[in-house]
Design an enzyme around this catalytic site. Structure first.
Site, mmCIF file in Angstrom:
data_model
loop_
_atom_site.group_PDB
_atom_site.id
_atom_site.type_symbol
_atom_site.label_atom_id
_atom_site.label_comp_id
_atom_site.label_asym_id
_atom_site.label_seq_id
_atom_site.Cartn_x
_atom_site.Cartn_y
_atom_site.Cartn_z
ATOM 1 N N ALA A 61 -22.975 113.423 95.185
ATOM 2 C CA ALA A 61 -23.139 112.782 93.868
ATOM 3 C C ALA A 61 -21.862 112.043 93.458
ATOM 4 O O ALA A 61 -21.891 111.215 92.550
ATOM 5 C CB ALA A 61 -23.490 113.829 92.819
ATOM 6 N N ARG B 273 -36.789 131.437 75.497
ATOM 7 C CA ARG B 273 -37.225 132.175 74.300
ATOM 8 C C ARG B 273 -36.476 133.487 74.165
ATOM 9 O O ARG B 273 -35.991 133.847 73.107
ATOM 10 C CB ARG B 273 -38.726 132.450 74.380
ATOM 11 C CG ARG B 273 -39.560 131.315 73.879
ATOM 12 C CD ARG B 273 -41.005 131.646 73.993
ATOM 13 N NE ARG B 273 -41.380 131.925 75.382
ATOM 14 C CZ ARG B 273 -42.575 131.645 75.902
ATOM 15 N NH1 ARG B 273 -43.494 131.113 75.151
ATOM 16 N NH2 ARG B 273 -42.840 131.907 77.153
ATOM 17 N N VAL C 190 -44.460 115.353 89.994
ATOM 18 C CA VAL C 190 -45.544 115.022 90.931
ATOM 19 C C VAL C 190 -45.300 115.716 92.258
ATOM 20 O O VAL C 190 -44.302 115.458 92.935
ATOM 21 C CB VAL C 190 -45.635 113.500 91.175
ATOM 22 C CG1 VAL C 190 -46.819 113.185 92.071
ATOM 23 C CG2 VAL C 190 -45.755 112.750 89.858
ATOM 24 N N GLY D 195 -44.353 118.704 93.192
ATOM 25 C CA GLY D 195 -43.216 119.624 93.350
ATOM 26 C C GLY D 195 -42.072 119.088 94.171
ATOM 27 O O GLY D 195 -41.385 118.153 93.763
ATOM 28 N N GLY E 230 -51.150 135.243 93.766
ATOM 29 C CA GLY E 230 -50.180 134.463 92.993
ATOM 30 C C GLY E 230 -50.304 132.964 93.203
ATOM 31 O O GLY E 230 -49.433 132.203 92.793
ATOM 32 N N GLU F 52 -53.086 130.710 88.488
ATOM 33 C CA GLU F 52 -52.690 131.293 87.201
ATOM 34 C C GLU F 52 -53.790 132.225 86.688
ATOM 35 O O GLU F 52 -54.955 132.087 87.096
ATOM 36 C CB GLU F 52 -52.535 130.179 86.151
ATOM 37 C CG GLU F 52 -51.605 129.070 86.538
ATOM 38 C CD GLU F 52 -50.163 129.401 86.236
ATOM 39 O OE1 GLU F 52 -49.925 130.377 85.501
ATOM 40 O OE2 GLU F 52 -49.292 128.708 86.767
ATOM 41 N N ASP G 247 -54.682 119.242 86.270
ATOM 42 C CA ASP G 247 -53.311 119.180 86.777
ATOM 43 C C ASP G 247 -53.178 118.039 87.805
ATOM 44 O O ASP G 247 -52.218 117.257 87.757
ATOM 45 C CB ASP G 247 -52.957 120.531 87.424
ATOM 46 C CG ASP G 247 -51.594 120.527 88.067
ATOM 47 O OD1 ASP G 247 -50.591 120.588 87.345
ATOM 48 O OD2 ASP G 247 -51.530 120.434 89.314
ATOM 49 N N LYS H 242 -50.911 114.299 87.663
ATOM 50 C CA LYS H 242 -50.043 113.755 88.721
ATOM 51 C C LYS H 242 -50.549 112.394 89.193
ATOM 52 O O LYS H 242 -49.761 111.478 89.451
ATOM 53 C CB LYS H 242 -49.983 114.736 89.889
ATOM 54 C CG LYS H 242 -49.354 116.077 89.496
ATOM 55 C CD LYS H 242 -49.559 117.111 90.579
ATOM 56 C CE LYS H 242 -49.162 118.493 90.104
ATOM 57 N NZ LYS H 242 -49.615 119.557 91.023
HETATM 58 N N1 LIG Z 1 -43.576 126.485 88.737
HETATM 59 C C1 LIG Z 1 -43.693 125.448 89.559
HETATM 60 O O1 LIG Z 1 -43.803 125.623 90.776
HETATM 61 C C2 LIG Z 1 -43.679 124.037 89.032
HETATM 62 C C3 LIG Z 1 -43.849 122.950 89.920
HETATM 63 C C4 LIG Z 1 -43.797 121.659 89.428
HETATM 64 C C5 LIG Z 1 -43.609 121.438 88.079
HETATM 65 N N2 LIG Z 1 -43.492 122.515 87.225
HETATM 66 C C6 LIG Z 1 -43.292 122.246 85.801
HETATM 67 O O2 LIG Z 1 -42.012 122.745 85.433
HETATM 68 C C7 LIG Z 1 -42.042 123.193 84.078
HETATM 69 C C8 LIG Z 1 -41.590 124.652 84.014
HETATM 70 O O3 LIG Z 1 -42.448 125.441 84.801
HETATM 71 P P1 LIG Z 1 -42.115 126.958 85.169
HETATM 72 O O4 LIG Z 1 -43.094 127.342 86.218
HETATM 73 O O5 LIG Z 1 -40.662 127.132 85.442
HETATM 74 O O6 LIG Z 1 -42.515 127.691 83.805
HETATM 75 P P2 LIG Z 1 -42.179 129.189 83.351
HETATM 76 O O7 LIG Z 1 -41.802 130.008 84.512
HETATM 77 O O8 LIG Z 1 -43.292 129.615 82.501
HETATM 78 O O9 LIG Z 1 -40.875 128.992 82.442
HETATM 79 C C9 LIG Z 1 -40.904 128.343 81.209
HETATM 80 C C10 LIG Z 1 -39.592 128.595 80.496
HETATM 81 O O10 LIG Z 1 -39.651 127.929 79.240
HETATM 82 C C11 LIG Z 1 -39.306 128.833 78.204
HETATM 83 N N3 LIG Z 1 -40.084 128.513 77.027
HETATM 84 C C12 LIG Z 1 -41.434 128.438 76.898
HETATM 85 N N4 LIG Z 1 -41.784 128.110 75.648
HETATM 86 C C13 LIG Z 1 -40.644 127.985 74.965
HETATM 87 C C14 LIG Z 1 -40.333 127.690 73.614
HETATM 88 N N5 LIG Z 1 -41.301 127.453 72.724
HETATM 89 N N6 LIG Z 1 -39.031 127.654 73.254
HETATM 90 C C15 LIG Z 1 -38.068 127.904 74.149
HETATM 91 N N7 LIG Z 1 -38.289 128.187 75.440
HETATM 92 C C16 LIG Z 1 -39.552 128.236 75.841
HETATM 93 C C17 LIG Z 1 -39.623 130.220 78.725
HETATM 94 O O11 LIG Z 1 -38.786 131.161 78.047
HETATM 95 P P3 LIG Z 1 -38.844 132.756 78.356
HETATM 96 O O12 LIG Z 1 -38.497 132.865 79.814
HETATM 97 O O13 LIG Z 1 -37.820 133.341 77.481
HETATM 98 O O14 LIG Z 1 -40.249 133.156 78.070
HETATM 99 C C18 LIG Z 1 -39.308 130.067 80.209
HETATM 100 O O15 LIG Z 1 -37.949 130.341 80.446
HETATM 101 C C19 LIG Z 1 -43.490 122.962 83.599
HETATM 102 O O16 LIG Z 1 -43.574 121.708 82.972
HETATM 103 C C20 LIG Z 1 -44.279 122.924 84.904
HETATM 104 O O17 LIG Z 1 -45.465 122.170 84.817
HETATM 105 C C21 LIG Z 1 -43.517 123.795 87.679
#
Ligand SMILES: NC(=O)c1ccc[n+]([C@@H]2O[C@H](COP(=O)([O-])OP(=O)(O)OC[C@H]3O[C@@H](n4cnc5c(N)ncnc54)[C@H](OP(=O)(O)O)[C@@H]3O)[C@@H](O)[C@H]2O)c1
Length: 435
Positions: free
Chosen positions: A34, A46, A134, A136, A189, A192, A203, A207
């Site tokens: 970078a 949260r 898009v 991952g 897993g 969901e 979903d 994308k």
């Molecule tokens: N997981 C995947 O493989 C993947 C792949 C591609 C894209 N994404 C995208 O990446 C993003 C995150 O996904 P993730 O799987 O990492 O989700 P996740 O595991 O559910 O984590 C979400 C995080 O956001 C926090 N959060 C939720 N609501 C909140 C609020 N109102 N105020 C403050 N913090 C809040 C949660 O806090 P707490 O931990 O304290 O509850 C948690 O730390 C999403 O947009 C998802 O579509 C995910």
């Protein structure tokens, strides 16, 4: 070396903690590539007390996520919270308004609000990036925006949802029905607890809308994506498809329809029959794959993990490295004011082959009724297989494959059959993916 790029990270779930682990593990290599360090300065989630398996002590904890946009010690806000609206969108607007870079993995938000956010980013000359939104870990946004930038894209399509692909490819292996495989996917897993967005194709549609915007220089138009999920696909469809030389995959397809004076954009997510020799047929389990057909590059295939902490973090950090290097550019590949407002294409114009499954009563004359409707609608039948279903009390499955023709003819044939007492369930139509 230049000053570090300073990041505020909102969201410490799967992806957020993955980003922290990646930046820690590959720190010196990333810094060399970078040209400067990438340093998280503030984090938020949260629940502050939760053990997330990563050391958060080097970072300032911010109680109110929205305050991140105001911090003078932050260059880029990284949103890994999720949700199309709500706090994620408020944060995006505030960060861009403050002239900060904004990076996200949030496909729902970009599909619904990407255009408005890109307008805001352009006004403030602030970078907006969403590689991880898009597919991952697959660098398909970069692939289209940069690697394939010299091409006119003819068509983009792909397997954009790992949950659906896992379920369909397991149905293929085990001959089990959709409901059983969904439960198995949840236990392992891969799905969901509430799988609605995945299995109904929403979903994948998020994308696809983003990919179509980048590939065709179109305004992101999620509402124009016609979406059908995999809930209606039966084990018997998979068996019939197999006999005919196909597998079934949930495919998102975007293509330009230029049959009229005004070009229109067709965007669809549907279960499709994929010829066994096609690269997408070999994509099994939770893997994602995107095919882009460029007028000079030919067919490009991007394949890899569509989700998961490591792969998604890899895509997120690639965006941060771009910003650290000063590479920015239009989020959707052309300046936002030049994105085309394509109207949705009429799917009836699509010329192709279709698989149609009828569930009918087991009595004489039913096949004649179906074939007469096909004849009257000018649908030419390539093959027709009839199979009795011992378990369903006099029901018979009829699997039909059409010759190539306009989709509107198939729609018309099904309209002619609508309300027929011979049909015990609505027919299921699945397009056959062309070569
Ligand atoms: N997981 C995947 O493989 C993947 C792949 C591609 C894209 N994404 C995208 O990446 C993003 C995150 O996904 P993730 O799987 O990492 O989700 P996740 O595991 O559910 O984590 C979400 C995080 O956001 C926090 N959060 C939720 N609501 C909140 C609020 N109102 N105020 C403050 N913090 C809040 C949660 O806090 P707490 O931990 O304290 O509850 C948690 O730390 C999403 O947009 C998802 O579509 C995910």
């Amino acid at each position: 070396m230049a000053e570090p790029l300073r990041i505020a990270l909102a969201g410490l779930g799967t992806v957020g903690t993955g980003v922290i682990a990646l930046l820690e593990t590959n720190r010196s290599m990333i810094e060399r590539r970078a040209g400067r360090a990438i340093k998280i300065v503030a984090v938020n989630a949260r629940d502050r007390s939760r053990d997330r398996g990563v050391d958060l002590s080097p970072y300032a904890w911010v109680d109110d996520m929205q305050a991140m946009a105001e911090r003078s010690d932050v260059d880029v806000v990284l949103e890994l919270v999720g949700g199309s609206d709500g706090p994620a969108l408020t944060l995006a607007r505030a960060a861009l308004d403050a002239g900060k870079g904004f990076v996200t993995a949030n496909k729902a938000m970009i599909a619904h609000h990407g255009l408005a956010l890109a307008e805001q980013a352009a006004l403030r000359n602030a970078p907006l990036k969403f590689e991880a939104a898009v597919a991952g870990g697959i660098p398909v946004v970069k692939g289209l925006r940069e690697g394939a930038a010299a091409n006119r894209i003819e068509r983009i399509y792909g397997i954009l949802n790992g949950t659906c692909n896992y379920i369909l490819s397991e149905m293929e292996q085990t001959s089990a029905d959709f409901g059983d495989m969904l439960r198995a996917a949840q236990e392992k897993g891969f799905a969901e607890a509430d799988p609605t967005f995945d299995v109904e194709g929403v979903d994948a549609a998020h994308k696809l809308a983003i990919l179509a915007a980048i590939g065709f220089g179109a305004r992101v138009d999620f509402d124009a994506v016609a979406t059908t999920g995999i809930g209606e696909v039966q084990a018997s469809d998979i068996t019939q498809a197999n006999v005919l030389g196909y597998v079934i995959r949930l495919v998102g397809i975007a293509s330009l329809d230029e049959s009229d004076d005004e070009a229109r954009l067709l965007q669809r997510v549907r279960p499709c029959l994929v010829p066994r020799g096609h690269p997408l047929a070999a994509v099994t389990g939770p893997t994602n794959a995107v095919v882009a057909e460029g007028n000079f590059s030919g067919r490009l295939l991007f394949q890899g993990a569509g989700a998961g902490a490591g792969p998604t973090a890899s895509a997120v950090v690639a965006d941060l490295i771009d910003i650290a290097r000063g590479d920015s550019g239009a989020p959707f590949s052309v300046p936002v004011e030049e994105l085309e407002p394509f109207a949705p294409a009429d799917p009836g114009n699509r010329v192709g082959r279709d698989y149609i499954r009828f569930t009918v009563t087991d009595r004489p004359g039913v096949l004649a009724e179906i074939t007469a409707a096909m004849r009257d609608a000018e649908v030419s039948i390539e093959s027709l297989i009839q199979r009795g279903r011992d378990d369903e009390g006099g029901e018979v499955l009829v699997a039909m494959v059409t010759h190539e023709g306009p989709e509107r003819c198939v729609t018309k044939a099904l309209e002619l059959l609508e309300g027929s007492p011979s049909l015990t369930a609505p027919p299921l139509v699945m397009p056959i993916l062309g070569a």
